[in-house]
Design an enzyme around this catalytic site. Structure first.
Site, mmCIF file in Angstrom:
data_model
loop_
_atom_site.group_PDB
_atom_site.id
_atom_site.type_symbol
_atom_site.label_atom_id
_atom_site.label_comp_id
_atom_site.label_asym_id
_atom_site.label_seq_id
_atom_site.Cartn_x
_atom_site.Cartn_y
_atom_site.Cartn_z
ATOM 1 C CB SER A 1 -0.902 0.013 1.240
ATOM 2 O OG SER A 1 -0.112 0.070 2.417
ATOM 3 C CE1 TYR B 1 7.383 5.834 11.145
ATOM 4 C CE2 TYR B 1 7.772 8.171 11.548
ATOM 5 C CZ TYR B 1 7.480 7.141 10.683
ATOM 6 O OH TYR B 1 7.283 7.409 9.348
HETATM 7 N N1 LIG Z 1 2.876 8.619 4.702
HETATM 8 C C1 LIG Z 1 3.638 9.526 5.255
HETATM 9 O O1 LIG Z 1 3.249 10.697 5.425
HETATM 10 C C2 LIG Z 1 5.013 9.176 5.702
HETATM 11 C C3 LIG Z 1 5.778 10.182 6.287
HETATM 12 C C4 LIG Z 1 7.073 9.886 6.676
HETATM 13 C C5 LIG Z 1 7.594 8.634 6.443
HETATM 14 N N2 LIG Z 1 6.818 7.672 5.891
HETATM 15 C C6 LIG Z 1 7.435 6.352 5.676
HETATM 16 O O2 LIG Z 1 7.070 5.881 4.405
HETATM 17 C C7 LIG Z 1 7.122 4.453 4.403
HETATM 18 C C8 LIG Z 1 5.841 3.913 3.793
HETATM 19 O O3 LIG Z 1 4.762 4.246 4.652
HETATM 20 P P1 LIG Z 1 3.300 4.554 4.133
HETATM 21 O O4 LIG Z 1 2.929 5.877 4.662
HETATM 22 O O5 LIG Z 1 3.215 4.277 2.673
HETATM 23 O O6 LIG Z 1 2.460 3.490 4.980
HETATM 24 P P2 LIG Z 1 1.656 2.180 4.560
HETATM 25 O O7 LIG Z 1 0.673 2.471 3.502
HETATM 26 O O8 LIG Z 1 1.165 1.601 5.845
HETATM 27 O O9 LIG Z 1 2.781 1.255 3.949
HETATM 28 C C9 LIG Z 1 3.706 0.596 4.781
HETATM 29 C C10 LIG Z 1 4.189 -0.646 4.096
HETATM 30 O O10 LIG Z 1 5.134 -1.285 4.968
HETATM 31 C C11 LIG Z 1 4.722 -2.645 5.120
HETATM 32 N N3 LIG Z 1 5.089 -3.226 6.406
HETATM 33 C C12 LIG Z 1 4.762 -2.781 7.650
HETATM 34 N N4 LIG Z 1 5.229 -3.631 8.565
HETATM 35 C C13 LIG Z 1 5.843 -4.641 7.905
HETATM 36 C C14 LIG Z 1 6.512 -5.813 8.295
HETATM 37 N N5 LIG Z 1 6.643 -6.155 9.579
HETATM 38 N N6 LIG Z 1 7.019 -6.613 7.339
HETATM 39 C C15 LIG Z 1 6.891 -6.302 6.035
HETATM 40 N N7 LIG Z 1 6.264 -5.205 5.603
HETATM 41 C C16 LIG Z 1 5.755 -4.381 6.521
HETATM 42 C C17 LIG Z 1 3.221 -2.597 5.012
HETATM 43 O O11 LIG Z 1 2.723 -3.897 4.774
HETATM 44 P P3 LIG Z 1 1.333 -4.417 5.422
HETATM 45 O O12 LIG Z 1 0.275 -3.963 4.475
HETATM 46 O O13 LIG Z 1 1.497 -5.875 5.469
HETATM 47 O O14 LIG Z 1 1.212 -3.781 6.782
HETATM 48 C C18 LIG Z 1 3.063 -1.646 3.857
HETATM 49 O O15 LIG Z 1 3.295 -2.310 2.635
HETATM 50 C C19 LIG Z 1 7.352 4.030 5.844
HETATM 51 O O16 LIG Z 1 8.717 3.743 6.050
HETATM 52 C C20 LIG Z 1 6.965 5.260 6.634
HETATM 53 O O17 LIG Z 1 7.637 5.336 7.859
HETATM 54 C C21 LIG Z 1 5.548 7.919 5.517
#
Ligand SMILES: NC(=O)c1ccc[n+]([C@@H]2O[C@H](COP(=O)([O-])OP(=O)(O)OC[C@H]3O[C@@H](n4cnc5c(N)ncnc54)[C@H](OP(=O)(O)O)[C@@H]3O)[C@@H](O)[C@H]2O)c1
Length: 476
Positions: A198, A352
């Site tokens: 996602s 985090y």
């Molecule tokens: N969105 C923002 O504003 C934002 C801001 C700063 C940093 N980030 C960083 O961007 C990255 C992506 O986040 P996102 O916002 O796109 O969130 P997201 O939609 O929740 O995507 C996170 C992804 O990481 C996977 N994941 C989580 N735990 C896992 C595990 N134990 N093993 C394997 N895969 C795992 C999830 O898989 P599942 O579906 O199986 O949970 C999902 O595919 C992250 O590193 C986050 O810290 C995001």
């Protein structure tokens, strides 16, 4: 009929130039009148592929619906565009001329009869626009852009707060005005991306798949993984996508994944450490590790070190992209608090942010240590993007800010740029937002000391893959 005809010579093989132009969504990168473009039909560009291009015209904008009517790579491409006031046929040919490619670009405009009296007045403007577009295409294909300058350091709290505004979708929109085209070919490149079920990881995978890279996607939910795989293949027509399963918060799973990839032996040109989550409760994995540190720091650390032989085997210098977070700006690296030990006063956001800060420190160390191996290592933060992760872990923040949050694609843009853009490989060890290096600190109080960094690497050495532990110990 009004005809425009321009010829350019570019320092690219015909197949790369053809692939770039036939994905007509790239018009926004080289035609200054094209504001938005999207592909309407699924699959790789080919005969019958349709695009919608929104163009700026005096006094407003105009949609042009394009269809590829002749697709003969790498030599002939014809697109027919239909708009409200005219139709246009773009006939583009690509011929090798010595080491260069000669591109003939002809546009035949058909205007309705009632506009005929005005055509004389339109003609010079139309010719100017045509020349500018083809010159833009030449610039895009020459792909000779300089690396962006570092952003200014932040002085004072107000400046730091103002920087937060750049995390929103408005920051993205402002930044994109100064971006350059990305025409580098991804054909033959292999990208490994974690966390693609996602959000930002999925958006990254979709973009790189569209660009023709071979992908290995790491996910942990088999059903979701199958769905993502099917969707990406259908949407992009890229069949070179494979899935690997791993729960990346478990070191045993990281090891099993690395072992499979090493046994396969396929070089990795791009590694995107994206998987992540913000955990609001303190909890430990089955291996006894605090889960924020396990998933956000130890996992990318161990995975990247394990895969180093595959990164070294990349033909043109591998790139590692670590996805960190703007949240890290609030935290200083300290081994006294990196691993939360008590549920009292536990804050998921702080845990985090500390883990992301530590990953940034690791990024810089690798960048310097691996320069001689030709591996470029950078970190990026996506700003604030509307993803399932943000919605579930920060529901209040999400509901207050959702009108200013970026799309997952906007959040992923800098990952794609770091993976693809030629000029992005010119620098290593930096933190990026919106394709621009950012300061590592917004306030002096978060700067760590050399001793803090050494303590971190001492701690991490225990989580290095077994075969690198000895080398790390020797390095001190
Ligand atoms: N969105 C923002 O504003 C934002 C801001 C700063 C940093 N980030 C960083 O961007 C990255 C992506 O986040 P996102 O916002 O796109 O969130 P997201 O939609 O929740 O995507 C996170 C992804 O990481 C996977 N994941 C989580 N735990 C896992 C595990 N134990 N093993 C394997 N895969 C795992 C999830 O898989 P599942 O579906 O199986 O949970 C999902 O595919 C992250 O590193 C986050 O810290 C995001």
């Amino acid at each position: 009929m009004t005809t425009l005809n321009e010829t350019i010579l570019v320092n690219r093989p015909p197949d790369e130039a053809f692939a770039y132009v036939s994905d007509f969504t790239t018009t926004t990168e080289w035609d200054s009148t094209a504001r938005e473009a999207k592909q309407l039909t699924p699959g790789r560009p080919g005969q019958g592929t349709e695009f919608l291009v929104n163009c700026a015209v005096p006094g407003g904008s105009l949609d042009l619906h394009y269809t590829i009517t002749r697709y003969e790579p790498p030599e002939h491409l014809v697109l027919r565009g239909v708009g409200r006031f005219f139709e246009v046929e773009d006939t583009i040919s690509f011929r090798r001329q010595g080491d260069l490619t000669k591109i003939d670009y002809r546009a035949d405009f058909n205007f309705p009869r009632y506009l005929a009296p005005l055509l004389g007045a339109f003609q010079p403007g139309l010719e100017r626009m045509g020349r500018a577009s083809v010159a833009g295409l030449q610039r895009a294909l020459e792909d000779n852009f300089s690396h962006p300058e570092d952003s200014e350091e932040c002085n004072g709290r107000i400046a730091a707060l103002a920087r937060l505004a750049g995390f929103t979708r408005f920051g993205y929109r402002r930044a994109r005005k100064s971006w350059h085209p990305m025409s580098a070919s991804m054909s033959g490149k292999h990208a490994l991306i974690t966390g693609t079920s996602s959000g930002i990881g999925l958006a990254t995978a979709r973009d790189l798949a569209r660009r023709g890279a071979a992908l290995t996607l790491v996910m942990r939910n088999a059903e979701r993984a199958q769905r993502v795989h099917e969707e990406l293949v259908a949407e992009t027509g890229n069949h070179n996508i494979q899935v690997q399963m791993a729960d990346l918060s478990l070191m045993a799973d990281v090891d099993a994944l690395s072992a499979r990839l090493l046994a396969d032996g396929r070089p990795v040109d791009i590694l995107v450490n994206n998987a992540g989550a913000l955990f609001n409760e303190l909890a430990h994995t089955d291996e006894g590790l605090e889960r924020s540190v396990a998933l956000l720091l130890l996992s990318p650390y161990r995975l990247t070190l394990s895969l180093k032989p595959l990164l070294e085997a990349a033909a043109e210098g591998a790139r590692v992209v670590n996805v960190v977070s703007g949240g890290m700006y609030t935290q200083k690296l300290s081994m006294d608090n990196l691993v939360a030990s008590s549920a009292d006063n536990f804050s998921g956001s702080v845990a985090y942010a500390r883990a992301k800060r530590a990953l940034m420190v690791v990024t810089r160390r690798w960048a310097s240590d691996w320069q001689r191996d030709g591996i470029v290592v950078n970190a990026m933060h996506p700003g604030w993007a509307d993803t399932p992760g943000v919605e579930s872990s920060l529901p209040l923040f999400h509901s207050l800010t959702r009108f200013v949050l970026r799309s997952p694609e906007e959040g992923a843009d800098t990952i794609v740029w770091l993976a693809v853009a030629t000029e992005a490989a010119a620098s290593s060890g930096k933190l990026y937002l919106d394709r621009k290096p950012q300061p590592l600190h917004l306030q002096p109080s978060t700067r760590e000391s050399t001793a803090d960094r050494e303590k971190l690497f001492h701690y991490l050495a225990d989580f290095a893959p077994a075969d690198t532990r000895k080398t790390l110990a020797e390095a001190g």
